[in-house]
Design a protein around this motif. Structure first.
Motif, short mmCIF file in Angstrom:
data_model
loop_
_atom_site.label_atom_id
_atom_site.label_comp_id
_atom_site.label_asym_id
_atom_site.label_seq_id
_atom_site.Cartn_x
_atom_site.Cartn_y
_atom_site.Cartn_z
N ASN A 23 -24.02 -17.83 43.84
CA ASN A 23 -23.58 -18.26 42.51
C ASN A 23 -24.72 -18.92 41.75
N ALA A 24 -24.53 -18.99 40.44
CA ALA A 24 -25.59 -19.48 39.56
C ALA A 24 -26.02 -20.89 39.93
N PHE A 25 -25.04 -21.68 40.32
CA PHE A 25 -25.30 -23.06 40.65
C PHE A 25 -26.32 -23.18 41.80
N ASN A 26 -26.10 -22.41 42.87
CA ASN A 26 -27.03 -22.43 44.00
C ASN A 26 -28.40 -21.88 43.61
N ILE A 27 -28.40 -20.85 42.76
CA ILE A 27 -29.68 -20.29 42.34
C ILE A 27 -30.50 -21.36 41.63
N ILE A 28 -29.84 -22.11 40.74
CA ILE A 28 -30.57 -23.13 39.98
C ILE A 28 -31.07 -24.24 40.90
N LEU A 29 -30.22 -24.67 41.83
CA LEU A 29 -30.66 -25.70 42.79
C LEU A 29 -31.89 -25.23 43.55
N MET A 30 -31.83 -23.98 44.02
CA MET A 30 -32.90 -23.44 44.84
C MET A 30 -34.18 -23.30 44.01
N ARG A 31 -34.04 -22.78 42.79
CA ARG A 31 -35.23 -22.59 41.97
C ARG A 31 -35.88 -23.93 41.64
N ASN A 32 -35.04 -24.93 41.33
CA ASN A 32 -35.60 -26.26 41.05
C ASN A 32 -36.35 -26.80 42.25
N PHE A 33 -35.79 -26.57 43.43
CA PHE A 33 -36.47 -27.07 44.63
C PHE A 33 -37.81 -26.36 44.82
N PHE A 34 -37.79 -25.02 44.68
CA PHE A 34 -39.04 -24.26 44.79
C PHE A 34 -40.08 -24.84 43.83
N LYS A 35 -39.66 -25.08 42.60
CA LYS A 35 -40.60 -25.55 41.58
C LYS A 35 -41.18 -26.90 41.95
N ASP A 36 -40.32 -27.79 42.48
CA ASP A 36 -40.79 -29.14 42.78
C ASP A 36 -41.63 -29.20 44.05
N SER A 37 -41.33 -28.34 45.02
CA SER A 37 -41.96 -28.56 46.32
C SER A 37 -43.13 -27.62 46.59
N VAL A 38 -43.21 -26.53 45.85
CA VAL A 38 -44.34 -25.62 46.08
C VAL A 38 -45.26 -25.74 44.87
N SER A 39 -46.46 -26.25 45.10
CA SER A 39 -47.31 -26.53 43.93
C SER A 39 -47.88 -25.23 43.37
N LYS A 40 -47.98 -25.22 42.06
CA LYS A 40 -48.50 -24.05 41.33
C LYS A 40 -49.91 -23.69 41.79
N GLU A 41 -50.71 -24.72 42.04
CA GLU A 41 -52.11 -24.48 42.40
C GLU A 41 -52.20 -23.69 43.71
N ILE A 42 -51.38 -24.10 44.67
CA ILE A 42 -51.41 -23.41 45.96
C ILE A 42 -51.03 -21.95 45.77
N LEU A 43 -49.96 -21.72 44.96
CA LEU A 43 -49.52 -20.34 44.72
C LEU A 43 -50.64 -19.54 44.07
N GLU A 44 -51.27 -20.14 43.04
CA GLU A 44 -52.33 -19.43 42.33
C GLU A 44 -53.49 -19.09 43.27
N SER A 45 -53.89 -20.07 44.09
CA SER A 45 -55.04 -19.79 44.95
C SER A 45 -54.68 -18.72 45.98
N ALA A 46 -53.43 -18.71 46.43
CA ALA A 46 -53.02 -17.67 47.37
C ALA A 46 -53.10 -16.31 46.69
N ARG A 47 -52.68 -16.25 45.40
CA ARG A 47 -52.73 -14.98 44.68
C ARG A 47 -54.16 -14.52 44.49
N ILE A 48 -55.04 -15.47 44.18
CA ILE A 48 -56.44 -15.11 44.00
C ILE A 48 -57.03 -14.60 45.31
N ASP A 49 -56.60 -15.21 46.40
CA ASP A 49 -57.07 -14.73 47.70
C ASP A 49 -56.47 -13.39 48.10
N GLY A 50 -55.62 -12.85 47.25
CA GLY A 50 -55.11 -11.51 47.49
C GLY A 50 -53.81 -11.44 48.26
N ALA A 51 -53.10 -12.56 48.41
CA ALA A 51 -51.82 -12.50 49.12
C ALA A 51 -50.77 -11.86 48.21
#
Lengths: 300, 308
Positions: free
Chosen positions: A152-180
């Motif tokens: 349900n939408a409620f769980n999706i929003i909870l999960m997305r907010n958690f992803f946003k707060d706990s996984v830093s953008k910089e780490i994601l970007e550097s992983a993408r640059i490294d070709g992951a």
């Protein structure tokens, strides 16, 4: 301290009220348990009581005879809860991750889809019609798993907010640059960091599946679908028809003598059997349950 | 050349993301969006042989049937009135219990109380209906046999007397939901900075004064937001409560039947597609209007809590 007397009064009052509330919360369960161990004749004469004059195990002996139906109900509950929670949780996590990839073409369409599903629904009859006449899930196991409970939408929003707060953008970007690749980022970086929210939402979903009886009420017919009855649906059916257990066992080819069925206490015994696993498991997941509720409240 | 290669890389990157979103996307379509189009059944004279799309249109006839019956008024009144009572009592009790919890300094005691009052919230409505039956059954119920009888009062036939049910259903609702609402309010009570209380204590304020002038005012935003959100759902009723606890008893309908129960019975027991689809669309549409109003109000008051 000047105010210690009045502060103490507040503390005492708090304890008294909370004790009273706790007793209110628990006493129906105690009554149910004692009632299930009461001798049937005594229960009929004295009613369900905390102090029956005679105890008996007859209700449970009878339930053991009916284990074909009850055991099956448990098995169905476990199957439905496991599959529903696992698939639903995975689906929610995967979809939420897609919502986090903000440069994804079509990202806004996905977001709006989730939002609209929170605001508007087609109503019960339209859902019923789609599921039974278009998807044809009546009297199949999908009837218990798919409608309403998976995501349900409620769980999706909870999960997305958690992803946003706990996984830093910089780490994601550097992983993408490294070709992951995105799949790898999701599976090896985002998921491991999100165990707390997966546990919380998974628990809420599992409780939802364990307790569900409305899907069965709508999508399982008594004639064609009773093989899929979960423990909750057996309880619900027994509300209408206390002979249900015996008649269902007979259908499975087990002869049961119903003449001395202790119906008055048996109702309570089967209800107790249905809640027993939850009560046993509760102390272990209690912390996550409380957390799940308060996490949801933050983003109401 | 460079451009197409760039594009290719882009798609190589995005394709897996689409695959991740696909199951959820399909589920939303089936579970949420197809039923939205299913609304057209309410405007059709449904003929199963022809199917949904080929059935004849009948305009607003189904709605005319529904609103000509006096059921429409009763189910609307019940749904809305119960919700209002539930919202008011839920806020008052939830906050009271949360404040009491906050006054208890012993962590283990807090956890114990919290876990115990949450147990009813953990149970399904079917189980609760068994508990209610143990208390309310006319011949073997605890209240008739062990409370009223010793007092010399005659047995009350709870399941056939509609007058008692507004009270019974309110008690059962509060019993099951109080744990939930007190956890929510408690989490915002413990979010209040202890500095306020320390300063107040230095100034000589006692507990009552602190609760009145610190805790309650600081809870106000949470209360307002949650109340408006609940008002947005005023057209939805808890099917389990109103179906299971009165045991779907027809005699009790005047005080127990809400929109969801009406739709269920019209659809599953009377096979009345016209009435049930009209009632279900009526509920969905008015519910939508209420949610939009609620969201608009919240956006004005505290934008961060709005749905959009």
């Amino acid at each position: 301290m000047i105010n210690s007397a009045s502060d103490k009064a507040v503390k005492v009052l708090a304890n008294v009220c909370l004790t009273f509330l706790s007793i209110c919360a628990l006493f129906p369960f105690v009554l149910l348990i004692i009632a299930s161990f009461t001798e049937n004749g005594v229960a009929i004469a004295e009613g369900y009581s905390f102090t029956p004059s005679k105890l008996s195990l007859a209700a449970y002996e009878y339930l053991i005879q009916e284990w074909a139906t009850i055991g099956r109900g448990y098995l169905m509950t476990i199957i439905v809860t496991t599959i529903g929670t696992a698939v639903g949780l995975m689906m929610t996590a995967m979809f939420s991750y897609a919502l986090m990839v903000s440069d994804l073409p079509g990202h806004n369409i996905l977001t709006v889809m989730v939002l609209i599903s929170m605001l508007f629904n087609g109503g019960i009859v339209a859902s019923y019609f789609i599921y039974s006449n278009v998807m044809h899930i009546k009297d199949t196991i999908f009837a218990l798993i798919v409608p309403g409970l998976m995501m349900n939408a409620f769980n999706i929003i909870l999960m997305r907010n958690f992803f946003k707060d706990s996984v830093s953008k910089e780490i994601l970007e550097s992983a993408r640059i490294d070709g992951a690749g995105e799949l790898r980022i999701f599976a090896q970086m985002v998921l491991p960091l999100s165990v707390p929210i997966l546990a919380t939402i998974g628990l809420l979903q599992a409780i939802g599946y364990w307790n569900d009886w409305t899907n069965g009420l709508y999508y399982l017919t008594k004639r064609g679908g009773s093989a899929y009855y979960t423990i909750q649906l057996i309880l619900n059916q027994m509300n209408e028809d206390i002979q249900f257990l015996a008649s269902n066992s007979a259908k499975l080819g087990i002869a049961v003598d119903t003449s001395d069925m202790p119906t008055t206490t048996m109702r309570m015994a089967i209800a107790f059997i249905a809640i027993l696993p939850v009560l046993i498991a509760y102390p272990f997941f209690q912390k996550y349950f409380v957390k799940g509720i308060s996490v949801g409240a933050v983003k109401g | 050349m460079v451009r197409t290669q760039k594009k290719k890389i882009r798609w190589q990157r995005f394709l897996p993301v689409y695959l991740l979103a696909l199951p959820g996307f399909i589920y939303l379509i089936i579970n949420n969006y197809m039923p939205m189009f299913g609304i057209i059944i309410a405007f059709k004279d449904l003929n199963f042989a022809k199917g949904m799309l080929a059935s004849d249109w009948c305009g607003f006839d189904n709605f005319a049937y529904l609103f000509r019956s006096k059921d429409a008024w009763v189910i609307t009144r019940n749904t809305v009135c119960y919700n209002i009572v539930f919202i008011i009592l839920g806020v008052i009790l939830g906050i009271t219990v949360a404040i009491f919890l906050n006054e208890i300094r012993n962590k283990i005691a807090v956890r114990f109380y919290q876990s115990v009052v949450l147990i009813p919230h953990l149970m399904s409505w079917v189980v609760v209906s068994y508990l209610a039956y143990a208390l309310l059954s006319t011949d073997v119920g605890f209240i008739n046999q062990s409370v009223l009888k010793p007092l010399g009062a005659g047995p009350v036939s709870w399941y056939t007397e509609p007058g008692y049910w507004p009270v019974i259903l309110t008690i059962v609702h509060l019993w099951k939901s109080i744990g939930f609402s007190c956890v929510i309010y408690y989490s915002s009570v413990i979010g209040i900075s202890t500095d306020y209380y320390e300063a107040a204590t230095i100034d000589g304020a006692n507990k009552w004064q602190q609760i009145r002038s610190i805790t309650l005012p600081l809870l106000k935003p949470t209360v307002i937001t949650l109340t408006i959100l609940n008002l947005g759902r005023i057209f939805a009723s808890d099917f389990g409560l109103f179906y299971q606890i009165p045991r779907n008893s027809g005699v009790l309908y005047p005080t127990t039947r809400t929109l969801d129960v009406y739709v269920y019975n019209a659809l599953m027991n009377n096979n009345d597609f016209a009435m049930s689809s009209a009632a279900s669309v009526y509920q969905a549409v008015v519910g939508f209007i209420f949610i939009m109003i609620a969201n608009g109000v919240i956006r004005k008051l505290s934008a961060e809590n709005a749905l959009f």
